[in-house]
Design a protein around this motif. Structure first.
Motif, PDB file in Angstrom:
ATOM      1  N   LYS A  98      25.604  51.049  36.279  1.00  0.00           N
ATOM      2  CA  LYS A  98      26.448  50.032  36.900  1.00  0.00           C
ATOM      3  C   LYS A  98      25.760  49.321  38.052  1.00  0.00           C
ATOM      4  O   LYS A  98      25.852  48.114  38.178  1.00  0.00           O
ATOM      5  N   TYR A  99      25.065  50.056  38.899  1.00  0.00           N
ATOM      6  CA  TYR A  99      24.562  49.451  40.124  1.00  0.00           C
ATOM      7  C   TYR A  99      23.066  49.220  40.168  1.00  0.00           C
ATOM      8  O   TYR A  99      22.586  48.452  40.995  1.00  0.00           O
ATOM      9  N   PHE A 100      22.313  49.899  39.334  1.00  0.00           N
ATOM     10  CA  PHE A 100      20.879  49.818  39.504  1.00  0.00           C
ATOM     11  C   PHE A 100      20.111  49.378  38.264  1.00  0.00           C
ATOM     12  O   PHE A 100      18.892  49.388  38.268  1.00  0.00           O
ATOM     13  N   LEU A 109       9.006  49.233  29.894  1.00  0.00           N
ATOM     14  CA  LEU A 109      10.256  49.969  29.686  1.00  0.00           C
ATOM     15  C   LEU A 109      10.845  50.289  31.043  1.00  0.00           C
ATOM     16  O   LEU A 109      10.171  50.862  31.888  1.00  0.00           O
ATOM     17  N   GLY A 110      12.096  49.904  31.257  1.00  0.00           N
ATOM     18  CA  GLY A 110      12.705  50.124  32.569  1.00  0.00           C
ATOM     19  C   GLY A 110      13.661  51.296  32.559  1.00  0.00           C
ATOM     20  O   GLY A 110      13.457  52.279  31.853  1.00  0.00           O
ATOM     21  N   VAL A 111      14.733  51.165  33.342  1.00  0.00           N
ATOM     22  CA  VAL A 111      15.718  52.240  33.490  1.00  0.00           C
ATOM     23  C   VAL A 111      16.337  52.599  32.145  1.00  0.00           C
ATOM     24  O   VAL A 111      16.652  51.741  31.343  1.00  0.00           O
ATOM     25  N   GLY A 112      16.512  53.899  31.870  1.00  0.00           N
ATOM     26  CA  GLY A 112      17.254  54.302  30.677  1.00  0.00           C
ATOM     27  C   GLY A 112      16.614  55.368  29.824  1.00  0.00           C
ATOM     28  O   GLY A 112      17.278  55.978  28.989  1.00  0.00           O
ATOM     29  N   ASP A 113      15.323  55.621  30.021  1.00  0.00           N
ATOM     30  CA  ASP A 113      14.679  56.658  29.207  1.00  0.00           C
ATOM     31  C   ASP A 113      14.175  57.751  30.166  1.00  0.00           C
ATOM     32  O   ASP A 113      14.504  57.745  31.336  1.00  0.00           O
ATOM     33  N   SER A 116      23.379  48.263  46.807  1.00  0.00           N
ATOM     34  CA  SER A 116      22.547  47.710  45.747  1.00  0.00           C
ATOM     35  C   SER A 116      22.354  46.203  45.937  1.00  0.00           C
ATOM     36  O   SER A 116      21.305  45.653  45.610  1.00  0.00           O
ATOM     37  N   ARG A 117      23.346  45.545  46.526  1.00  0.00           N
ATOM     38  CA  ARG A 117      23.210  44.109  46.783  1.00  0.00           C
ATOM     39  C   ARG A 117      22.070  43.862  47.768  1.00  0.00           C
ATOM     40  O   ARG A 117      21.238  42.967  47.586  1.00  0.00           O
ATOM     41  N   GLY A 118      21.999  44.695  48.816  1.00  0.00           N
ATOM     42  CA  GLY A 118      20.917  44.555  49.796  1.00  0.00           C
ATOM     43  C   GLY A 118      19.565  44.918  49.200  1.00  0.00           C
ATOM     44  O   GLY A 118      18.558  44.243  49.437  1.00  0.00           O
ATOM     45  N   LEU A 119      19.537  45.998  48.429  1.00  0.00           N
ATOM     46  CA  LEU A 119      18.291  46.437  47.785  1.00  0.00           C
ATOM     47  C   LEU A 119      17.752  45.341  46.876  1.00  0.00           C
ATOM     48  O   LEU A 119      16.571  44.987  46.925  1.00  0.00           O
ATOM     49  N   ASP A 151      10.429  44.758  40.715  1.00  0.00           N
ATOM     50  CA  ASP A 151      11.389  45.245  39.728  1.00  0.00           C
ATOM     51  C   ASP A 151      11.724  46.710  39.989  1.00  0.00           C
ATOM     52  O   ASP A 151      10.822  47.534  40.157  1.00  0.00           O
ATOM     53  N   LEU A 152      13.010  47.044  39.970  1.00  0.00           N
ATOM     54  CA  LEU A 152      13.428  48.440  40.079  1.00  0.00           C
ATOM     55  C   LEU A 152      13.382  49.030  38.680  1.00  0.00           C
ATOM     56  O   LEU A 152      14.176  48.641  37.821  1.00  0.00           O
ATOM     57  N   ILE A 153      12.467  49.950  38.432  1.00  0.00           N
ATOM     58  CA  ILE A 153      12.234  50.389  37.060  1.00  0.00           C
ATOM     59  C   ILE A 153      12.704  51.801  36.756  1.00  0.00           C
ATOM     60  O   ILE A 153      12.657  52.247  35.611  1.00  0.00           O
ATOM     61  N   GLY A 154      13.159  52.509  37.745  1.00  0.00           N
ATOM     62  CA  GLY A 154      13.611  53.870  37.460  1.00  0.00           C
ATOM     63  C   GLY A 154      14.305  54.469  38.651  1.00  0.00           C
ATOM     64  O   GLY A 154      14.290  53.910  39.751  1.00  0.00           O
ATOM     65  N   GLY A 155      14.932  55.623  38.432  1.00  0.00           N
ATOM     66  CA  GLY A 155      15.585  56.264  39.567  1.00  0.00           C
ATOM     67  C   GLY A 155      16.367  57.496  39.189  1.00  0.00           C
ATOM     68  O   GLY A 155      16.333  57.954  38.049  1.00  0.00           O
TER      69      GLY A 155
END
Lengths: 317, 317
Positions: free
Chosen positions: B10-12, B21-25, B100-103, B113-117
């Protein structure tokens, strides 16, 4: 900030042959091998949530890195570099010495260099980022499973969860079984060799951290498939095998988590090659089911459908 | 673990064109440009230590990423990818939305690009790892300063520390000055453009996070040199300039920290080129001193030696 720098220098600085520049500057520098993608994963472990406050620091150190290396194995990537950010409530040198001993024991075992980090004051929190390499295009992913793929898991499941249940006094184990289960819980061995060899064999792969059904579920969701799984076919410690009728044992295997084994799918045509792998790596590889068009996971035991509704399996959720 | 995944989704989760490949794996995948080294840095920010518990989440989000991007600027690296691990005491959606808006405001501004977390439950703790690229061999380092180098700093120092002093009621500022200082404190602007252009000009570079003297000290320690610095030559806000005789103002400039400007050394032969840079980037670049053989930092003010022994400057230590 002197205490911070003394900590990094004293406990976390080592030669880093695989990097061009390691700990000590504003950033670390490294080169990725030609023709390879960089794989990156980050995990945060919090005292009270991921480990007990009084857990042995050696084990916390080992596991902090191991769970991340497991994400590399799940991608078929060779783990190579890591960074560590840690918040400590106080500077407890004996604790730190043991923590770093465990961390580096794992790093040495898997040939990972610790190339950077940050230490700060705060409630105990450990954030490890792992980086590895995989030939471009060969990474194993969650979304590649195909219809009628064989579903495999490595190693033996359920031991770590059983160890946790023992610590929580939900079950009493004989000392030899307890010792095995607690070792599985505290110092898991990520399956990097297996991950590498699966690169051109498996269609999809994930490491089992939350639990077999939950993690297999991620593959299935990403691939838009369902599955049938036979509990009987999942390799497990003799102690669990002997008590496989019991709900708590079934839960440990199917939903316990903390196994850090690999669950993967592969075309049936790869079945023989994968059986060969098991011998080469001296690692059990269990063929536990297949993917289906019908969504959801059906688990059978002794050919009967097993009830795995949330009610029965939320102990570990 | 569903709540965790909903948060990430939802937020990232956003498109990440710079990654394969970004967030999700289990891991993100990216390719480093040919002929470039990957630069990596990690920073952990803890509520109570790095920011106030009741600080605006937008500001926390911006600053969490900005302080890391600043490490890239200090290496002369182009920031490109980041991962975020965050521990939250509870799922507070309005807080997360603002965070997340500030980030992402910072990420968008600096094309990262935010690619993971990873998100988990625990006392508020934010761990950001930044990755960037720099042509192999051209990274700016701490240990490259030479004897008789010019010492430069970018921008204007002391405003963020003055803002902090204002919040701590150590000083009272007029609202316009307070607004400027608090903006400097809460939403710093890392000097990435400057870092890139310094690649073949500067001998050494660091970003000012702890404070000018402390951070310049790291360059000097690594390069085995000392320095003379003229307080008068350091650019600062008019408000500080007018009160430069006062100890608290001197401390803000020399030891306040949180500036996220760059301090760097360069051969005297580069003086003209660097003055040109200041015009091109529309950014003050102050020539504040030179490196010396004699170790330690001598600070002068109005040609007199200034006492900067720890006693006078440990407010912010």
């Amino acid at each position: 900030m002197s205490p911070e720098f003394n900590l990094i220098a004293k406990y976390f600085t080592r030669a880093t042959p695989s990097a061009d520049l390691g700990v000590g500057d504003d950033a670390a520098l490294l080169r990725v091998s030609k023709g390879y993608q960089l794989a990156i994963s980050i995990d945060m472990l919090v005292a009270g949530t991921h480990f007990f406050h009084d857990a042995a620091p050696y084990d916390i150190g080992w596991k902090s890195l191991a769970v991340n290396i497991s994400d590399m194995a799940a991608m078929g990537a060779t783990p190579k570099w890591a960074t560590l950010a840690i918040a400590l409530p106080e500077i407890n040198e004996p604790w730190l010495a043991e923590f770093s001993r465990g961390l580096f024991a794992c790093a040495d075992r898997f040939k990972v260099d610790l190339i950077g980090g940050d230490t700060t004051r705060g409630p105990l929190n450990i954030s490890v980022q792992i980086m590895g390499e995989v030939p471009t295009g060969e990474a194993l992913r969650r979304d590649g499973a195909k219809l009628d793929d064989d579903i495999w898991v490595s190693g033996k499941l359920g031991s770590a969860a059983l160890g946790l249940a023992h610590l929580q006094r939900k079950i009493t184990l004989e000392s030899e079984v307890a010792e095995h289960c607690l070792q599985a819980l505290h110092t898991p061995m990520p399956r990097t060799d297996l991950g590498l060899t699966l690169r051109k064999k498996a269609n999809s792969c994930i490491d089992i951290s939350d639990g077999l059904l939950a993690d297999l579920g991620h593959i299935l969701d990403a691939s838009n498939l369902g599955a049938t799984v036979a509990l009987d076919n999942i390799a497990c410690h003799d102690f669990l095998r002997a008590r496989l009728d019991e709900a708590i044992i079934q839960q440990c295997i199917l939903a316990g988590g903390d196994d850090y084994e690999l669950a993967f799918t592969a075309p049936q045509s790869q079945r023989h090659a994968i059986e060969q792998l098991a011998h080469q790596l001296d690692l059990p590889l269990s063929l536990i089911g297949k993917t289906t068009e019908k969504l959801g996971i059906e688990v059978t035991y002794k050919q009967q459908l097993l009830d795995i509704s949330k009610k029965g399996f939320d102990h570990f959720g």
